[in-house]
Design a protein around this motif. Structure first.
Motif, mmCIF file in Angstrom:
data_model
loop_
_atom_site.group_PDB
_atom_site.id
_atom_site.type_symbol
_atom_site.label_atom_id
_atom_site.label_comp_id
_atom_site.label_asym_id
_atom_site.label_seq_id
_atom_site.Cartn_x
_atom_site.Cartn_y
_atom_site.Cartn_z
ATOM 1 N N VAL A 145 0.852 -1.191 0.000
ATOM 2 C CA VAL A 145 0.000 0.000 0.000
ATOM 3 C C VAL A 145 0.885 1.237 0.000
ATOM 4 N N ILE A 146 0.634 2.144 -0.975
ATOM 5 C CA ILE A 146 1.392 3.382 -1.068
ATOM 6 C C ILE A 146 0.601 4.512 -0.400
ATOM 7 N N ASP A 147 -0.689 4.627 -0.770
ATOM 8 C CA ASP A 147 -1.492 5.754 -0.284
ATOM 9 C C ASP A 147 -2.974 5.468 -0.517
ATOM 10 N N ILE A 148 -3.824 6.355 0.011
ATOM 11 C CA ILE A 148 -5.265 6.321 -0.251
ATOM 12 C C ILE A 148 -5.643 7.668 -0.865
ATOM 13 N N THR A 149 -6.290 7.635 -2.038
ATOM 14 C CA THR A 149 -6.706 8.861 -2.714
ATOM 15 C C THR A 149 -8.176 8.759 -3.088
ATOM 16 N N ASP A 150 -8.996 9.666 -2.568
ATOM 17 C CA ASP A 150 -10.442 9.718 -2.863
ATOM 18 C C ASP A 150 -11.122 8.360 -2.683
ATOM 19 N N GLY A 151 -10.772 7.619 -1.636
ATOM 20 C CA GLY A 151 -11.405 6.336 -1.358
ATOM 21 C C GLY A 151 -10.861 5.170 -2.158
ATOM 22 N N PHE A 152 -9.826 5.423 -2.971
ATOM 23 C CA PHE A 152 -9.190 4.354 -3.746
ATOM 24 C C PHE A 152 -7.777 4.127 -3.234
ATOM 25 N N LEU A 153 -7.339 2.868 -3.248
ATOM 26 C CA LEU A 153 -6.005 2.512 -2.783
ATOM 27 C C LEU A 153 -4.984 2.667 -3.908
ATOM 28 N N SER A 154 -3.805 3.179 -3.584
ATOM 29 C CA SER A 154 -2.665 3.155 -4.503
ATOM 30 C C SER A 154 -1.815 1.968 -4.092
ATOM 31 N N LYS A 191 -5.789 3.596 9.169
ATOM 32 C CA LYS A 191 -4.990 3.858 10.362
ATOM 33 C C LYS A 191 -3.504 3.594 10.086
ATOM 34 N N ARG A 192 -3.219 2.481 9.412
ATOM 35 C CA ARG A 192 -1.825 2.124 9.139
ATOM 36 C C ARG A 192 -1.178 3.106 8.157
ATOM 37 N N VAL A 193 -1.955 3.590 7.160
ATOM 38 C CA VAL A 193 -1.423 4.563 6.202
ATOM 39 C C VAL A 193 -1.134 5.880 6.919
ATOM 40 N N SER A 194 -2.066 6.320 7.788
ATOM 41 C CA SER A 194 -1.856 7.591 8.499
ATOM 42 C C SER A 194 -0.699 7.506 9.501
ATOM 43 N N ASN A 195 -0.390 6.298 9.995
ATOM 44 C CA ASN A 195 0.759 6.106 10.887
ATOM 45 C C ASN A 195 2.063 5.950 10.114
ATOM 46 N N GLY A 196 1.989 5.911 8.784
ATOM 47 C CA GLY A 196 3.189 5.790 7.955
ATOM 48 C C GLY A 196 3.789 4.394 7.946
ATOM 49 N N GLU A 197 2.988 3.370 8.243
ATOM 50 C CA GLU A 197 3.490 1.994 8.274
ATOM 51 C C GLU A 197 3.708 1.455 6.862
ATOM 52 N N SER A 198 4.655 0.515 6.725
ATOM 53 C CA SER A 198 4.834 -0.229 5.477
ATOM 54 C C SER A 198 4.139 -1.576 5.645
ATOM 55 N N PHE A 199 3.168 -1.840 4.788
ATOM 56 C CA PHE A 199 2.433 -3.100 4.877
ATOM 57 C C PHE A 199 1.866 -3.481 3.523
ATOM 58 N N VAL A 200 1.441 -4.744 3.407
ATOM 59 C CA VAL A 200 0.833 -5.219 2.169
ATOM 60 C C VAL A 200 -0.611 -5.631 2.444
ATOM 61 N N VAL A 201 -1.419 -5.603 1.389
ATOM 62 C CA VAL A 201 -2.790 -6.101 1.473
ATOM 63 C C VAL A 201 -2.905 -7.311 0.559
ATOM 64 N N SER A 202 -3.719 -8.284 0.961
ATOM 65 C CA SER A 202 -4.005 -9.445 0.120
ATOM 66 C C SER A 202 -5.285 -9.165 -0.648
ATOM 67 N N VAL A 203 -5.214 -9.320 -1.971
ATOM 68 C CA VAL A 203 -6.367 -9.074 -2.832
ATOM 69 C C VAL A 203 -6.802 -10.403 -3.428
ATOM 70 N N LEU A 204 -8.063 -10.756 -3.198
ATOM 71 C CA LEU A 204 -8.628 -11.987 -3.735
ATOM 72 C C LEU A 204 -9.434 -11.623 -4.975
ATOM 73 N N SER A 205 -9.243 -12.359 -6.063
ATOM 74 C CA SER A 205 -10.032 -12.075 -7.265
ATOM 75 C C SER A 205 -10.629 -13.355 -7.823
ATOM 76 N N ALA A 206 -11.915 -13.237 -8.190
ATOM 77 C CA ALA A 206 -12.662 -14.338 -8.796
ATOM 78 C C ALA A 206 -13.870 -13.741 -9.498
ATOM 79 N N MET A 207 -14.281 -14.335 -10.596
ATOM 80 C CA MET A 207 -15.502 -13.926 -11.305
ATOM 81 C C MET A 207 -15.500 -12.425 -11.635
ATOM 82 N N ASN A 208 -14.367 -11.883 -12.080
ATOM 83 C CA ASN A 208 -14.226 -10.459 -12.419
ATOM 84 C C ASN A 208 -14.489 -9.523 -11.243
#
Length: 153
Positions: free
Chosen positions: A90-99, A124-141
């Motif tokens: 995760v880099i940032d959050i802009t207008d409700g969308f994740l970078s 919360k983690r972005v505002s604290n300046g933490e480095s972290f990853v998110v897991s994205v699950l994709s199926a059926m578009n």
């Protein structure tokens, strides 16, 4: 022959693959009521008067956690969704969308910040300046953030 249109570039890969009902296993994936689900419970009834053992499936929608049930003859095929999981930094959050940044260095900004506890944790983690990853699950578009992990340096 000149009116054929080949500009889409779709490889023709199916969103689901058929699998015999008796071959499905607990913690596997299956389509129930048109939704991709993780099988949480399954039981098989004995062969009845009409000659088919029936499989009773209970599954949770992998995106909404809603419970679905279905009964299917064990010899029939059921659709199994093609489910992929990918981690993004995760880099940032802009207008409700994740970078998000993937392993190849590509940035994507088309995934919405999830609602509920996961969304609050990400904010919360972005505002604290933490480095972290998110897991994205994709199926059926469909794609959804399903969890976060701290990056171990």
């Amino acid at each position: 022959m000149a009116d054929e249109d080949f500009t889409s570039g779709d490889a023709g890969a199916s969103l689901t693959i058929p699998q015999q009902c008796s071959a499905l296993r607990k913690n596997g994936f299956v389509m129930l009521k048109g939704r991709p689900c993780k099988i949480v419970e399954m039981s098989t009834s004995k062969t009845g008067k009409h000659g088919h053992a029936k499989v009773h499936l209970t599954g949770l929608d992998i995106f909404t956690q809603k419970k679905y049930e279905d009964i299917c003859p064990s010899t029939h095929n059921m659709d199994v969704p093609s489910v992929t999981r990918k981690d993004y930094q995760v880099i940032d959050i802009t207008d409700g969308f994740l970078s998000l940044l993937d392993e190849g260095g590509e940035v994507r900004e088309d995934l919405k910040l999830p609602e509920g506890d996961i969304g609050k944790e990400i904010e919360k983690r972005v505002s604290n300046g933490e480095s972290f990853v998110v897991s994205v699950l994709s199926a059926m578009n469909e794609e959804h953030v399903i969890g976060t992990k701290t990056i171990n340096a």
